[in-house]
Design an enzyme around this catalytic site. Structure first.
Site, PDB file in Angstrom:
ATOM      1  N   ASP A 105     -12.638 -88.379 -10.450  1.00 10.08           N
ATOM      2  CA  ASP A 105     -12.820 -88.006  -9.049  1.00 10.08           C
ATOM      3  C   ASP A 105     -12.226 -89.077  -8.131  1.00 10.08           C
ATOM      4  O   ASP A 105     -11.307 -89.801  -8.526  1.00 10.08           O
ATOM      5  CB  ASP A 105     -14.310 -87.786  -8.770  1.00 10.08           C
ATOM      6  CG  ASP A 105     -14.557 -86.652  -7.787  1.00 10.08           C
ATOM      7  OD1 ASP A 105     -14.224 -86.828  -6.605  1.00 10.08           O
ATOM      8  OD2 ASP A 105     -15.074 -85.603  -8.206  1.00 10.08           O
ATOM      9  N   HIS A 133     -16.635 -88.064  -2.013  1.00 10.33           N
ATOM     10  CA  HIS A 133     -16.707 -86.918  -2.917  1.00 10.33           C
ATOM     11  C   HIS A 133     -17.205 -87.302  -4.310  1.00 10.33           C
ATOM     12  O   HIS A 133     -18.128 -86.684  -4.856  1.00 10.33           O
ATOM     13  CB  HIS A 133     -15.323 -86.259  -3.004  1.00 10.33           C
ATOM     14  CG  HIS A 133     -15.295 -84.955  -3.734  1.00 10.33           C
ATOM     15  ND1 HIS A 133     -15.133 -84.866  -5.092  1.00 10.33           N
ATOM     16  CD2 HIS A 133     -15.390 -83.674  -3.287  1.00 10.33           C
ATOM     17  CE1 HIS A 133     -15.131 -83.595  -5.463  1.00 10.33           C
ATOM     18  NE2 HIS A 133     -15.287 -82.851  -4.378  1.00 10.33           N
ATOM     19  N   ASN A 224     -12.482 -73.276  -4.336  1.00  3.73           N
ATOM     20  CA  ASN A 224     -13.162 -72.848  -3.111  1.00  3.73           C
ATOM     21  C   ASN A 224     -12.383 -71.838  -2.275  1.00  3.73           C
ATOM     22  O   ASN A 224     -12.717 -71.617  -1.114  1.00  3.73           O
ATOM     23  CB  ASN A 224     -13.469 -74.076  -2.240  1.00  3.73           C
ATOM     24  CG  ASN A 224     -14.441 -75.021  -2.907  1.00  3.73           C
ATOM     25  OD1 ASN A 224     -15.220 -74.637  -3.777  1.00  3.73           O
ATOM     26  ND2 ASN A 224     -14.390 -76.292  -2.514  1.00  3.73           N
ATOM     27  N   SER A 285     -17.232 -77.907  -6.281  1.00  3.40           N
ATOM     28  CA  SER A 285     -17.285 -79.312  -6.715  1.00  3.40           C
ATOM     29  C   SER A 285     -18.720 -79.754  -6.946  1.00  3.40           C
ATOM     30  O   SER A 285     -18.983 -80.645  -7.758  1.00  3.40           O
ATOM     31  CB  SER A 285     -16.653 -80.229  -5.661  1.00  3.40           C
ATOM     32  OG  SER A 285     -15.262 -80.223  -5.746  1.00  3.40           O
TER      33      SER A 285
END
Length: 306
Positions: A105, A133, A224, A285
């Site tokens: 990530d 994130h 998404n 996520s």
């Protein structure tokens, strides 16, 4: 319950004898708890109300039976997603102790009090400023049970910070391949991949295939865009995860269809954030790490039985 304290200069035995004569009945044999050395009585509410004038005749101090709290730091908040996937029930059989989970990530805030003791290593393939994130994803998986903040799905798993994305959330295929190679070489048990790309890559397909052959569980967010799932979620051997809300309904933004193997909470998800903070985010996520945490719990249970 009323707490009645009599004046210390008044003979308590005489007061008690008088009260017994006038209050005790055949049906009410234990109307109070007596503390002789304190000149105090803990009197049942009903009895006190019936004989209030008698108790107050002795010029007693009358107090409510208030609630008293210990000076503890508090309790971990269990976010709705962690409850939804049934983690609390599964913790009775283990909390993922020692299971190695790599988070590929944007990097993880290594000084966050809910994460720092869980982070056991990693690699920085990208330098510079981070965004939150990766920290948010990590907390969903392993936020520690420490009577502060929140708790993750597998709070005793070992977290590995594999930073492959910059502060804008961008990476390159070659960097992702490095991240997968490192995870394989360092014998991760679970790899969380909360990222995606629309096109197929033969090189990445081979990399995730090799990881799968090594027995690593690969979990990826579906995407998404509201349409079809992206890669790596669509590769064979990868668990693609779409997002649901608190009613169990598929989120409008969530990718779906081919490549989606599981659904998990991904709306209004509270998790860790840089600066020892917490934040709510939406996205697949956030759904993927719920599944990564569940897989860590599963691996931990199997090892305990072996």
């Amino acid at each position: 319950m009323k707490i009645v304290s009599f004046h210390r200069d008044t003979p308590f035995t005489e007061i008690l004898s008088d009260l017994k004569t006038k209050v005790l009945t055949k049906t009410e044999r234990l109307p109070w708890r007596c503390y002789d050395d304190l000149s105090c009585l803990c009197v049942k509410e009903k009895i006190f109300e019936q004989h209030e004038e008698l108790f107050r005749r002795y010029k007693a101090m009358v107090e409510e039976n208030i609630t008293v709290n210990v000076h503890a730091e508090g309790q971990d908040e269990i976010p709705w997603g962690v409850r939804y996937v049934g983690a609390q029930r599964l913790w009775r059989k283990g909390r993922g102790a020692g299971v190695k989970v790599a988070v590929i990530d944007t990097g993880i805030s290594r000084d966050h009090f809910d994460l720092k003791d869980q982070i056991k290593g990693g690699i920085q393939l990208v330098r510079g400023k981070q965004n939150g994130h990766g920290t948010h994803v990590a907390g969903i998986i392993v936020a520690e049970m420490n009577q502060r903040g929140i708790v993750g799905v597998s709070p005793e798993a070992h977290l590995y910070d594999v930073r492959a994305f910059d502060h804008e959330g961008k990476s390159s295929l070659s960097t992702i391949l490095q991240a997968l190679q490192w995870s394989i070489a360092n014998k991760m048990d679970v790899i969380n991949m909360s990222f995606g790309m629309p096109q197929y890559s033969e090189a990445m397909a081979r990399a995730v295939g090799r990881a799968h052959q090594q027995g690593i569980v690969l979990v990826a967010s579906a995407g998404n865009g509201g349409g079809e799932a992206e890669y790596p979620a669509r590769y064979d051997g990868v668990l693609g995860v779409s997002a649901i809300d608190q009613t169990g309904k598929l989120a409008s933004f969530s990718a779906r269809g081919k490549g989606v193997n599981m659904k998990a909470p991904g709306v209004d998800i509270l998790s860790t954030w840089p600066g020892n903070q917490f934040k709510k985010l939406n996205g697949t996520s956030m759904a993927a790490p719920h599944v990564a945490g569940l897989k860590a719990l599963e691996i931990g249970r199997k090892r305990k039985k072996a």
